[in-house]
Scaffold this motif. Structure first.
Motif, PDB file in Angstrom:
ATOM      1  N   ARG A  10      30.571  19.654 -21.960  1.00  0.00           N
ATOM      2  CA  ARG A  10      29.637  19.600 -23.090  1.00  0.00           C
ATOM      3  C   ARG A  10      29.110  18.184 -23.303  1.00  0.00           C
ATOM      4  N   ILE A  11      30.003  17.218 -23.207  1.00  0.00           N
ATOM      5  CA  ILE A  11      29.573  15.833 -23.410  1.00  0.00           C
ATOM      6  C   ILE A  11      28.650  15.393 -22.279  1.00  0.00           C
ATOM      7  N   ARG A  12      28.971  15.772 -21.035  1.00  0.00           N
ATOM      8  CA  ARG A  12      28.097  15.422 -19.903  1.00  0.00           C
ATOM      9  C   ARG A  12      26.719  16.038 -20.074  1.00  0.00           C
ATOM     10  N   ASP A  13      26.687  17.319 -20.445  1.00  0.00           N
ATOM     11  CA  ASP A  13      25.394  17.995 -20.639  1.00  0.00           C
ATOM     12  C   ASP A  13      24.572  17.290 -21.710  1.00  0.00           C
ATOM     13  N   THR A  14      25.250  16.872 -22.778  1.00  0.00           N
ATOM     14  CA  THR A  14      24.553  16.201 -23.876  1.00  0.00           C
ATOM     15  C   THR A  14      24.017  14.838 -23.442  1.00  0.00           C
ATOM     16  N   LEU A  15      24.844  14.069 -22.748  1.00  0.00           N
ATOM     17  CA  LEU A  15      24.407  12.756 -22.273  1.00  0.00           C
ATOM     18  C   LEU A  15      23.236  12.881 -21.306  1.00  0.00           C
ATOM     19  N   LEU A  16      23.318  13.854 -20.401  1.00  0.00           N
ATOM     20  CA  LEU A  16      22.254  14.037 -19.418  1.00  0.00           C
ATOM     21  C   LEU A  16      20.946  14.431 -20.102  1.00  0.00           C
ATOM     22  N   ALA A  17      21.025  15.340 -21.070  1.00  0.00           N
ATOM     23  CA  ALA A  17      19.824  15.756 -21.793  1.00  0.00           C
ATOM     24  C   ALA A  17      19.243  14.587 -22.579  1.00  0.00           C
ATOM     25  N   TRP A  18      20.093  13.792 -23.207  1.00  0.00           N
ATOM     26  CA  TRP A  18      19.641  12.644 -24.000  1.00  0.00           C
ATOM     27  C   TRP A  18      18.966  11.586 -23.129  1.00  0.00           C
ATOM     28  N   LEU A  19      19.632  11.239 -22.016  1.00  0.00           N
ATOM     29  CA  LEU A  19      19.080  10.207 -21.140  1.00  0.00           C
ATOM     30  C   LEU A  19      17.796  10.676 -20.459  1.00  0.00           C
ATOM     31  N   GLU A  35      23.120   3.542 -14.595  1.00  0.00           N
ATOM     32  CA  GLU A  35      24.344   3.939 -13.893  1.00  0.00           C
ATOM     33  C   GLU A  35      24.887   5.259 -14.442  1.00  0.00           C
ATOM     34  N   LEU A  36      24.820   5.403 -15.760  1.00  0.00           N
ATOM     35  CA  LEU A  36      25.333   6.618 -16.380  1.00  0.00           C
ATOM     36  C   LEU A  36      24.503   7.838 -15.989  1.00  0.00           C
ATOM     37  N   LEU A  37      23.184   7.692 -15.995  1.00  0.00           N
ATOM     38  CA  LEU A  37      22.311   8.801 -15.618  1.00  0.00           C
ATOM     39  C   LEU A  37      22.560   9.214 -14.164  1.00  0.00           C
ATOM     40  N   VAL A  38      22.701   8.221 -13.282  1.00  0.00           N
ATOM     41  CA  VAL A  38      22.978   8.527 -11.867  1.00  0.00           C
ATOM     42  C   VAL A  38      24.310   9.240 -11.731  1.00  0.00           C
ATOM     43  N   ALA A  39      25.339   8.759 -12.414  1.00  0.00           N
ATOM     44  CA  ALA A  39      26.666   9.374 -12.331  1.00  0.00           C
ATOM     45  C   ALA A  39      26.636  10.809 -12.841  1.00  0.00           C
ATOM     46  N   LEU A  40      25.905  11.048 -13.914  1.00  0.00           N
ATOM     47  CA  LEU A  40      25.818  12.393 -14.485  1.00  0.00           C
ATOM     48  C   LEU A  40      25.107  13.348 -13.525  1.00  0.00           C
ATOM     49  N   ARG A  41      24.039  12.882 -12.899  1.00  0.00           N
ATOM     50  CA  ARG A  41      23.328  13.737 -11.948  1.00  0.00           C
ATOM     51  C   ARG A  41      24.181  14.036 -10.726  1.00  0.00           C
ATOM     52  N   LEU A  42      24.914  13.040 -10.262  1.00  0.00           N
ATOM     53  CA  LEU A  42      25.802  13.271  -9.121  1.00  0.00           C
ATOM     54  C   LEU A  42      26.922  14.228  -9.486  1.00  0.00           C
ATOM     55  N   CYS A  43      27.464  14.099 -10.676  1.00  0.00           N
ATOM     56  CA  CYS A  43      28.530  14.997 -11.114  1.00  0.00           C
ATOM     57  C   CYS A  43      28.016  16.424 -11.218  1.00  0.00           C
ATOM     58  N   GLU A  44      26.789  16.570 -11.694  1.00  0.00           N
ATOM     59  CA  GLU A  44      26.183  17.893 -11.768  1.00  0.00           C
ATOM     60  C   GLU A  44      25.993  18.482 -10.377  1.00  0.00           C
ATOM     61  N   ALA A  45      25.642  17.624  -9.429  1.00  0.00           N
ATOM     62  CA  ALA A  45      25.418  18.094  -8.055  1.00  0.00           C
ATOM     63  C   ALA A  45      26.718  18.444  -7.348  1.00  0.00           C
ATOM     64  N   LEU A  46      27.721  17.577  -7.481  1.00  0.00           N
ATOM     65  CA  LEU A  46      28.977  17.746  -6.741  1.00  0.00           C
ATOM     66  C   LEU A  46      29.990  18.606  -7.455  1.00  0.00           C
ATOM     67  N   GLY A  47      29.852  18.721  -8.772  1.00  0.00           N
ATOM     68  CA  GLY A  47      30.838  19.425  -9.552  1.00  0.00           C
ATOM     69  C   GLY A  47      31.851  18.436 -10.115  1.00  0.00           C
ATOM     70  N   PRO A  48      32.532  18.789 -11.205  1.00  0.00           N
ATOM     71  CA  PRO A  48      33.491  17.891 -11.850  1.00  0.00           C
ATOM     72  C   PRO A  48      34.764  17.751 -11.039  1.00  0.00           C
ATOM     73  N   GLU A  49      35.596  16.805 -11.455  1.00  0.00           N
ATOM     74  CA  GLU A  49      36.916  16.656 -10.853  1.00  0.00           C
ATOM     75  C   GLU A  49      37.761  17.880 -11.153  1.00  0.00           C
ATOM     76  N   ALA A  50      38.661  18.214 -10.243  1.00  0.00           N
ATOM     77  CA  ALA A  50      39.517  19.388 -10.451  1.00  0.00           C
ATOM     78  C   ALA A  50      40.406  19.222 -11.667  1.00  0.00           C
ATOM     79  N   GLU A  51      40.852  17.999 -11.932  1.00  0.00           N
ATOM     80  CA  GLU A  51      41.704  17.704 -13.079  1.00  0.00           C
ATOM     81  C   GLU A  51      41.185  16.449 -13.748  1.00  0.00           C
ATOM     82  N   PRO A  52      41.510  16.247 -15.017  1.00  0.00           N
ATOM     83  CA  PRO A  52      41.082  15.014 -15.694  1.00  0.00           C
ATOM     84  C   PRO A  52      41.537  13.786 -14.949  1.00  0.00           C
ATOM     85  N   THR A  53      40.666  12.790 -14.877  1.00  0.00           N
ATOM     86  CA  THR A  53      40.968  11.534 -14.199  1.00  0.00           C
ATOM     87  C   THR A  53      41.910  10.695 -15.046  1.00  0.00           C
TER      88      THR A  53
END
Length: 400
Positions: free
Chosen positions: A331-340, A380-398
């Motif tokens: 939810r937070i990633r989706d919000t940040l991506l939409a905002w940016l 950097e944040l926008l790039v990271a969010l787009r890459l995370c959307e493309a690759l999928g999230p981590e299997a477990e919290p970092t």
């Protein structure tokens, strides 16, 4: 009777795998990564081995042999421009493999006292080679018919010229090339790459795109069993509105397709194809790839995902625990991506269908978790969010 009894001991599936494996490695090693080609060869081998066993067991007469999958494979080989000699060679490689397996079975059976080796081999030899002779005659007829059809329509010559244009061995494209291809090289090109083994549907899809987007000409060639190179040619260029129209229609045609960047002339013909090819390669990397991938939408991903491990490391470093697969992190990633992407909290709230205060709260929480002012690392944040959307999230919290 000895041969018939022995035939019932043949493991058809295992022998077919052995035959198709031998043919693939010996005759068609460059097709090993073509899944459709391999599957078609496998069906052909399965059919042939099963039919041979049925003939040896006395349950199938020669005149009742149905070589449906063998002819299907012959059609594919012809359409790919593979020489007839290679198709015929594949049968003799397959016969050698099957004969060796049959000989080993006969020798084992003879050693067990279940028949003399000459008796077991004698009758089966004529049956095996009689089967191959009959089926190969049908296969050659089918190959020849398809090849003659392609020659009559110049399909084989068009493919050869297109591949040479792409690899640079043909450096000029004048009126003669235009006439052969039925396509104007002096147009603005939009390259497409279809991934499908359904010839009719791909042809129909390109025709639909041409008719509904105002393309003057179109071109389609098949370099391997499940890949199609296509181009749409426009006399008046390809602006953002037209590219959007192509993308919108392409999402409805039912065949996976990648769209390249528009380009003009021979150089643009090559560049547009190359960008479509690179974009198509992302289909295996993206977490939720749409049916239509557009190079213009995925420029950043195409560049950064050349090294997926480095991309994932960048995502972890930038997002920390927000790269996790939890619903909260999503939810937070989706919000940040939409905002940016929108540049406005109000617009992001509208796009997400939530209250603006919800967006504001999630942004504040993100800043607290990342421990940095988000405005200082927007790129950097926008790039990271787009890459995370493309690759999928981590299997477990970092963990830090």
């Amino acid at each position: 009777m000895l041969v018939r009894g022995l035939a019932t001991r043949v493991d058809v599936s295992a022998r077919a795998d052995s035959v198709s494996g031998a043919i693939l490695s010996t005759v068609f090693p460059d097709r090993a990564n073509d899944a459709t080609f391999v599957a078609t060869l496998s069906r052909c081998s399965q059919e042939n081995v099963a039919s041979v066993v049925e003939v040896l067991a006395g349950r199938l007469a020669m005149h009742d042999i149905d070589a449906e999958h063998a002819c299907e494979f012959a059609t594919l080989v012809a359409r790919l421009g593979i020489p007839l000699a290679e198709l015929e060679r594949s049968y003799w490689v397959g016969v050698e493999r099957l004969w060796q397996d049959w000989f080993d079975l006969c020798r084992t059976s003879s050693g067990e006292g279940k028949g003399d080796l000459p008796d077991l081999l004698g009758g089966s030899t004529s049956l095996l080679f009689g089967y191959v002779d009959r089926v190969l005659a049908q296969v050659v007829r089918r190959y020849t018919a398809v090849s003659e059809e392609m020659s009559a329509t110049c399909e084989d010559r068009r493919r050869d010229v297109v591949l040479r244009l792409l690899d640079g061995s043909v450096t000029e494209a004048g009126d003669a090339v235009d006439a052969l291809l039925g396509y104007r090289m002096r147009a603005t090109h939009l390259g497409l790459l279809f991934h499908s083994d359904r010839r009719r549907e791909v042809t129909r899809a390109l025709a639909t795109l041409r008719a509904e987007t105002g393309a003057r000409t179109s071109l389609l060639v098949q370099p391997d069993a499940s890949t199609w190179y296509g181009w749409l040619g426009y006399q008046d260029g390809v602006d953002a509105a037209r590219l959007d129209a192509v993308r919108r229609i392409a999402t409805t045609i039912g065949e996976p397709v990648a769209l390249g960047e528009p380009g003009r002339g021979l150089a643009g013909f090559r560049r547009s194809h190359e960008s479509a090819r690179r974009t198509a390669e992302l289909r295996d990397t993206l977490r939720r790839p749409p049916s239509c991938l557009c190079a213009r939408d995925l420029r950043l991903e195409s560049f950064l995902l050349e090294n997926p491990e480095s991309a994932r490391r960048f995502v972890r470093d930038e997002l920390g625990e927000l790269a996790a697969s939890t619903e909260r992190a999503q939810r937070i990633r989706d919000t940040l991506l939409a905002w940016l992407a929108a540049g406005s909290q109000a617009r992001a709230a509208t796009d997400l269908g939530v209250h603006e205060n919800t967006v504001r709260l999630r942004i504040r929480v993100a800043g607290e978790e990342l421990g940095t002012a988000l405005s200082e690392r927007r790129t950097e944040l926008l790039v990271a969010l787009r890459l995370c959307e493309a690759l999928g999230p981590e299997a477990e919290p970092t963990e830090h």
